[in-house]
Write a protein that holds these residues in place. Sequence first.
Motif, PDB file in Angstrom:
ATOM      1  N   PHE A   1      -0.504  43.332  -8.021  1.00  0.00           N
ATOM      2  CA  PHE A   1      -0.086  42.225  -7.163  1.00  0.00           C
ATOM      3  C   PHE A   1      -1.187  41.870  -6.170  1.00  0.00           C
ATOM      4  CE2 PHE A   1       1.968  40.433  -3.410  1.00  0.00           C
ATOM      5  CZ  PHE A   1       2.602  39.349  -3.994  1.00  0.00           C
ATOM      6  N   VAL A   2      -1.843  42.880  -5.612  1.00  0.00           N
ATOM      7  CA  VAL A   2      -2.960  42.627  -4.688  1.00  0.00           C
ATOM      8  C   VAL A   2      -4.089  41.919  -5.422  1.00  0.00           C
ATOM      9  CG1 VAL A   2      -4.769  43.774  -3.338  1.00  0.00           C
ATOM     10  CG2 VAL A   2      -2.385  44.487  -3.101  1.00  0.00           C
ATOM     11  N   GLN A   3      -4.379  42.367  -6.630  1.00  0.00           N
ATOM     12  CA  GLN A   3      -5.433  41.722  -7.428  1.00  0.00           C
ATOM     13  C   GLN A   3      -5.046  40.280  -7.756  1.00  0.00           C
ATOM     14  OE1 GLN A   3      -6.237  43.637 -11.156  1.00  0.00           O
ATOM     15  NE2 GLN A   3      -8.081  42.441 -11.533  1.00  0.00           N
ATOM     16  N   LEU A   4      -3.790  40.049  -8.107  1.00  0.00           N
ATOM     17  CA  LEU A   4      -3.317  38.689  -8.390  1.00  0.00           C
ATOM     18  C   LEU A   4      -3.476  37.797  -7.165  1.00  0.00           C
ATOM     19  CD1 LEU A   4      -1.822  36.607 -10.178  1.00  0.00           C
ATOM     20  CD2 LEU A   4       0.304  37.524  -9.228  1.00  0.00           C
ATOM     21  N   SER A   5      -3.116  38.300  -6.002  1.00  0.00           N
ATOM     22  CA  SER A   5      -3.248  37.521  -4.766  1.00  0.00           C
ATOM     23  C   SER A   5      -4.710  37.164  -4.506  1.00  0.00           C
ATOM     24  CB  SER A   5      -2.689  38.296  -3.582  1.00  0.00           C
ATOM     25  OG  SER A   5      -1.311  38.529  -3.753  1.00  0.00           O
TER      26      SER A   5
END
Length: 87
Positions: free
Chosen positions: A31-35
């Motif tokens: 999720f952090v990478q997606l953001s």
Amino acid sequence: MARLLLSVLVVANVVSALAVVEARHQHRQLFVQLSRLERARDELNIEFGRLQLEQATWAESNRIDQVARDRLGMKFPEGVETVVIRP
């Protein structure tokens, strides 16, 4: 026998809990990478829009005409300078 079954169930429960923890951790990292990637995409879209606007400004016919006259010394030919070639 019951003690063995209970031990197997406890071990299976612990393994299952560890798998859930690992899955949630991986989900958070993704999720952090997606953001981060969405933010980079948005910045690139803004940059692309700016570059399109800049390209449109540089490609205006008035701008091209002005550069041709100022930098290259070009001008429209006058009537006597025009030659018509017929087949």
